[in-house]
Design an enzyme around this catalytic site. Structure first.
Site, PDB file in Angstrom:
ATOM      1  N   HIS A  10       7.447 -25.920   2.734  1.00 61.50           N
ATOM      2  CA  HIS A  10       7.184 -27.259   1.910  1.00 61.50           C
ATOM      3  C   HIS A  10       6.389 -26.981   0.776  1.00 61.50           C
ATOM      4  CE1 HIS A  10       8.910 -29.837   4.961  1.00 61.50           C
ATOM      5  NE2 HIS A  10       8.090 -29.138   5.886  1.00 61.50           N
TER       6      HIS A  10
ATOM      7  N   LYS B 268     -12.743   1.809  -3.186  1.00 61.61           N
ATOM      8  CA  LYS B 268     -13.832   2.237  -1.978  1.00 61.61           C
ATOM      9  C   LYS B 268     -15.030   3.050  -2.485  1.00 61.61           C
ATOM     10  CE  LYS B 268     -10.582   2.134   1.905  1.00 61.61           C
ATOM     11  NZ  LYS B 268     -10.112   3.126   2.938  1.00 61.61           N
TER      12      LYS B 268
ATOM     13  N   GLU C 126       0.680  -1.110   0.147  1.00 63.30           N
ATOM     14  CA  GLU C 126       0.009   0.092   0.033  1.00 63.30           C
ATOM     15  C   GLU C 126       0.640   1.151  -0.123  1.00 63.30           C
ATOM     16  OE1 GLU C 126      -4.162   0.011   2.173  1.00 63.30           O
ATOM     17  OE2 GLU C 126      -2.784   0.967   3.370  1.00 63.30           O
TER      18      GLU C 126
END
Length: 221
Positions: A96, A210, A75
């Site tokens: 793994h 937003k 961000e």
């Protein structure tokens, strides 16, 4: 949690943050500021094609920290076509699931391996069961012993295979050390933003999403 306990924890966290910030406030040269060195390393390697920053923590209690780091780095730096892509990993689980790619895949990554106190902690391996499993060296060892060895082995394996890797070890995992860790990466991010020439404190791309989400909720296409 009692209010007094929360207050104490916050004070300890601030104490750790102050420790990480002290070299900056003292006016030390960049070479003497760990966060400045980390930022310079990220940006220099990014310019050489190492555009993915992998943070791999060998402690379950640092899982949320790794998520926080990913948000902070992405961000703050992903602007104007600049920045590197953060990737959080948790050892030994992701050791793994991702280590094969890390070592044998594209050489486009910088690795930060964080380890914490682990030896002697957790359940102990039964000697007979370890023998049956064909892993006799685990007899009498604890899960913590195994995790500590895996963290060290992962960092060494990355380095031996020519992958750029830095290691950070926490002598203890508590409020003070976590406060220092948080402050270190906040400073590293701010300095990296300065080196890239971007504003670390805005998020225009996030804001656009937003605004659109609110429009869609209001039934506006």
């Amino acid at each position: 949690m009692p209010r007094c306990a929360r207050t104490i924890k916050r004070r300890l966290s601030r104490k750790g943050a102050a420790i990480a910030l002290s070299s900056v406030l003292a006016g030390n040269s960049p070479a003497e500021v760990p966060a400045a060195l980390g930022a310079a390393l990220n940006i220099a390697l990014g310019a050489q094609g190492k555009t993915i920053a992998v943070l791999m923590a060998y402690a379950d209690r640092l899982e949320r920290f790794s998520h926080w780091y990913v948000q902070l780095w992405a961000e703050s730096l992903g602007k104007d076509g600049k920045g590197t892509t953060p990737l959080g990993a948790l050892g030994p689980v992701d050791q793994h699931s991702q280590l094969q790619l890390f070592i044998a895949g594209p050489r486009d990554k910088l690795f930060t391996v964080i380890t914490a106190p682990a030896p002697g902690t957790g359940p102990r391996f039964d000697a007979e069961q370890a023998k049956i499993a064909g892993e006799g060296e685990l007899a009498g060892k604890t899960i913590g012993d195994l995790v500590a060895a895996q963290g060290r082995a992962t960092a060494d394996t990355l380095a031996r295979n020519g992958c750029p890797v830095r290691t950070m070890h926490l002598d203890r995992l508590d409020e003070t050390s976590l406060g220092a860790l948080l402050m270190h990466f906040m400073l590293e991010t701010i300095i990296a933003a300065h080196l890239l020439g971007v504003d670390a404190f805005d998020q225009p791309a996030v804001e656009e999403g937003k605004v659109l989400a609110k429009q869609y909720l209001a039934g506006k296409s």
